[in-house]
Design an enzyme around this catalytic site. Structure first.
Site, PDB file in Angstrom:
ATOM      1  N   ASP A  34      23.258  20.796  70.825  1.00  0.00           N
ATOM      2  CA  ASP A  34      22.968  21.513  69.653  1.00  0.00           C
ATOM      3  C   ASP A  34      23.831  22.479  69.138  1.00  0.00           C
ATOM      4  O   ASP A  34      24.261  23.217  70.099  1.00  0.00           O
ATOM      5  CB  ASP A  34      21.583  22.071  69.632  1.00  0.00           C
ATOM      6  CG  ASP A  34      20.927  22.334  68.444  1.00  0.00           C
ATOM      7  OD1 ASP A  34      19.726  21.823  68.176  1.00  0.00           O
ATOM      8  OD2 ASP A  34      21.228  23.361  67.874  1.00  0.00           O
ATOM      9  N   ILE A  35      24.188  22.559  67.816  1.00  0.00           N
ATOM     10  CA  ILE A  35      25.283  23.515  67.507  1.00  0.00           C
ATOM     11  C   ILE A  35      24.863  24.908  67.335  1.00  0.00           C
ATOM     12  O   ILE A  35      25.388  25.912  67.104  1.00  0.00           O
ATOM     13  CB  ILE A  35      26.210  23.122  66.211  1.00  0.00           C
ATOM     14  CG1 ILE A  35      25.301  22.482  65.316  1.00  0.00           C
ATOM     15  CG2 ILE A  35      27.392  22.106  66.402  1.00  0.00           C
ATOM     16  CD1 ILE A  35      25.777  22.452  63.854  1.00  0.00           C
ATOM     17  N   ASN A  86       9.815  18.337  66.408  1.00  0.00           N
ATOM     18  CA  ASN A  86       9.152  18.712  65.238  1.00  0.00           C
ATOM     19  C   ASN A  86       9.036  17.693  64.318  1.00  0.00           C
ATOM     20  O   ASN A  86       9.954  16.743  63.978  1.00  0.00           O
ATOM     21  CB  ASN A  86       9.962  19.920  64.610  1.00  0.00           C
ATOM     22  CG  ASN A  86      10.087  21.137  65.593  1.00  0.00           C
ATOM     23  OD1 ASN A  86       9.007  21.090  66.326  1.00  0.00           O
ATOM     24  ND2 ASN A  86      11.217  21.748  65.563  1.00  0.00           N
ATOM     25  N   HIS A  92       8.360  23.040  61.418  1.00  0.00           N
ATOM     26  CA  HIS A  92       9.835  23.405  61.740  1.00  0.00           C
ATOM     27  C   HIS A  92      10.862  22.125  61.594  1.00  0.00           C
ATOM     28  O   HIS A  92      11.950  22.497  62.326  1.00  0.00           O
ATOM     29  CB  HIS A  92       9.688  24.170  62.827  1.00  0.00           C
ATOM     30  CG  HIS A  92       8.713  25.670  62.659  1.00  0.00           C
ATOM     31  ND1 HIS A  92       9.286  26.609  61.926  1.00  0.00           N
ATOM     32  CD2 HIS A  92       7.521  25.740  63.206  1.00  0.00           C
ATOM     33  CE1 HIS A  92       8.147  27.553  62.106  1.00  0.00           C
ATOM     34  NE2 HIS A  92       7.314  26.895  62.929  1.00  0.00           N
ATOM     35  N   VAL A  94      13.862  20.592  60.343  1.00  0.00           N
ATOM     36  CA  VAL A  94      14.923  20.648  59.400  1.00  0.00           C
ATOM     37  C   VAL A  94      15.713  19.444  59.137  1.00  0.00           C
ATOM     38  O   VAL A  94      16.001  19.161  57.925  1.00  0.00           O
ATOM     39  CB  VAL A  94      15.718  21.927  59.966  1.00  0.00           C
ATOM     40  CG1 VAL A  94      16.880  22.145  58.931  1.00  0.00           C
ATOM     41  CG2 VAL A  94      14.896  23.239  59.877  1.00  0.00           C
ATOM     42  N   HIS A  99      14.304  13.755  66.440  1.00  0.00           N
ATOM     43  CA  HIS A  99      15.166  14.324  67.566  1.00  0.00           C
ATOM     44  C   HIS A  99      14.411  15.067  68.491  1.00  0.00           C
ATOM     45  O   HIS A  99      13.308  15.821  67.957  1.00  0.00           O
ATOM     46  CB  HIS A  99      16.316  15.244  67.044  1.00  0.00           C
ATOM     47  CG  HIS A  99      15.779  16.179  66.220  1.00  0.00           C
ATOM     48  ND1 HIS A  99      15.617  15.891  64.626  1.00  0.00           N
ATOM     49  CD2 HIS A  99      15.458  17.711  66.184  1.00  0.00           C
ATOM     50  CE1 HIS A  99      15.351  17.229  64.116  1.00  0.00           C
ATOM     51  NE2 HIS A  99      15.219  17.980  64.998  1.00  0.00           N
ATOM     52  N   PHE A 100      14.622  15.086  69.819  1.00  0.00           N
ATOM     53  CA  PHE A 100      13.871  15.646  70.777  1.00  0.00           C
ATOM     54  C   PHE A 100      14.583  16.794  71.377  1.00  0.00           C
ATOM     55  O   PHE A 100      15.886  16.369  71.606  1.00  0.00           O
ATOM     56  CB  PHE A 100      13.495  14.688  72.102  1.00  0.00           C
ATOM     57  CG  PHE A 100      12.558  13.686  71.450  1.00  0.00           C
ATOM     58  CD1 PHE A 100      12.969  12.676  70.799  1.00  0.00           C
ATOM     59  CD2 PHE A 100      11.244  13.722  71.935  1.00  0.00           C
ATOM     60  CE1 PHE A 100      11.770  11.575  70.319  1.00  0.00           C
ATOM     61  CE2 PHE A 100      10.331  12.847  71.599  1.00  0.00           C
ATOM     62  CZ  PHE A 100      10.515  11.626  70.759  1.00  0.00           C
ATOM     63  N   HIS A 101      14.339  17.903  71.331  1.00  0.00           N
ATOM     64  CA  HIS A 101      15.084  19.010  71.907  1.00  0.00           C
ATOM     65  C   HIS A 101      14.844  19.221  73.310  1.00  0.00           C
ATOM     66  O   HIS A 101      13.768  19.115  73.608  1.00  0.00           O
ATOM     67  CB  HIS A 101      14.616  20.241  71.137  1.00  0.00           C
ATOM     68  CG  HIS A 101      14.949  20.485  69.806  1.00  0.00           C
ATOM     69  ND1 HIS A 101      15.812  21.366  69.324  1.00  0.00           N
ATOM     70  CD2 HIS A 101      14.223  20.119  68.525  1.00  0.00           C
ATOM     71  CE1 HIS A 101      15.601  21.355  67.943  1.00  0.00           C
ATOM     72  NE2 HIS A 101      14.723  20.861  67.601  1.00  0.00           N
TER      73      HIS A 101
HETATM   74  P1  AMP Z   1      14.571  20.813  63.871  1.00  0.00           P
HETATM   75  O1  AMP Z   1      14.256  22.280  63.173  1.00  0.00           O
HETATM   76  O2  AMP Z   1      13.601  20.358  64.872  1.00  0.00           O
HETATM   77  O3  AMP Z   1      14.920  19.684  62.980  1.00  0.00           O
HETATM   78  O4  AMP Z   1      16.109  20.913  64.331  1.00  0.00           O
HETATM   79  C1  AMP Z   1      17.434  20.408  63.909  1.00  0.00           C
HETATM   80  C2  AMP Z   1      18.370  20.855  65.076  1.00  0.00           C
HETATM   81  O5  AMP Z   1      19.411  20.242  64.668  1.00  0.00           O
HETATM   82  C3  AMP Z   1      18.570  22.485  65.146  1.00  0.00           C
HETATM   83  O6  AMP Z   1      18.397  22.992  66.211  1.00  0.00           O
HETATM   84  C4  AMP Z   1      20.145  22.411  64.555  1.00  0.00           C
HETATM   85  O7  AMP Z   1      20.954  23.379  65.220  1.00  0.00           O
HETATM   86  C5  AMP Z   1      20.695  20.982  65.010  1.00  0.00           C
HETATM   87  N1  AMP Z   1      21.782  20.608  64.360  1.00  0.00           N
HETATM   88  C6  AMP Z   1      22.071  20.567  63.111  1.00  0.00           C
HETATM   89  N2  AMP Z   1      23.156  19.878  62.701  1.00  0.00           N
HETATM   90  C7  AMP Z   1      23.711  19.781  64.017  1.00  0.00           C
HETATM   91  C8  AMP Z   1      24.886  19.149  64.211  1.00  0.00           C
HETATM   92  N3  AMP Z   1      25.785  18.811  63.208  1.00  0.00           N
HETATM   93  N4  AMP Z   1      25.268  18.977  65.487  1.00  0.00           N
HETATM   94  C9  AMP Z   1      24.549  19.324  66.322  1.00  0.00           C
HETATM   95  N5  AMP Z   1      23.178  19.948  66.151  1.00  0.00           N
HETATM   96  C10 AMP Z   1      22.858  20.243  64.701  1.00  0.00           C
END
Ligand code: AMP
Ligand code: ZN
Length: 137
Positions: A34-35, A86, A92, A94, A99-101
């Protein structure tokens, strides 16, 4: 290809159109850092199949997610960690590609902060709800 897919940032990462720190890749799964990490080792595991919410992804496209997440946990050496997924803006989400954190929780301040407002249930209401949902499973 749908326009949602064409503009999706994670589909672009899958295709290599934008850079990422890829940690695992197979025909249906990708994991990368994650960036905006909440802690060292915060990474994402995604199905390559584009879909916004968990229910949009076919079961066979999800089959490796947990085992790859486990690999991430082991590779980062995390001992305490949260797995988070999410769905929907109010929840939350975005990025509109499932995606799974995997978020290591090395101490009280780093990693995921969670408010968990526990409330005792009304047992009659809970039982009624249980019957309703169980009948749809
Ligand atoms: P969410 O709020 O669950 O949708 O999380 C989206 C995640 O994607 C966030 O933690 C961001 O930091 C991550 N993210 C967005 N763009 C990128 C990218 N280009 N490379 C890696 N992670 C990303
Ligand atoms: Zn996508």
């Amino acid at each position: 290809m749908s326009s949602k897919m064409a503009s999706c940032i994670f589909c672009k990462i899958i295709k290599g159109e934008i850079p990422s720190f890829k940690l695992f890749e197979s025909d249906k799964t990708l994991a990368f850092l994650d960036i905006n990490p909440l802690s060292r080792g915060h990474a994402l595991v995604i199905p390559k199949f584009h879909g916004e919410k968990l229910t949009d992804i076919p079961d066979d496209q999800l089959s490796e997610i947990l085992s790859v997440t486990k690999k991430l946990v082991k590779a980062t050496g995390a001992t305490d960690y949260n797995i988070l997924q999410n769905n929907g803006a109010i929840a939350h989400q975005v990025v509109p590609h499932v995606h799974f954190h995997m978020i290591p929780k090395p101490n009280e301040t780093e990693g995921l902060g969670i408010g968990w407002p526990l409330k005792a249930a009304d047992m009659d209401k809970l039982k009624g709800y249980y019957e309703e949902v169980k009948s749809k499973m």
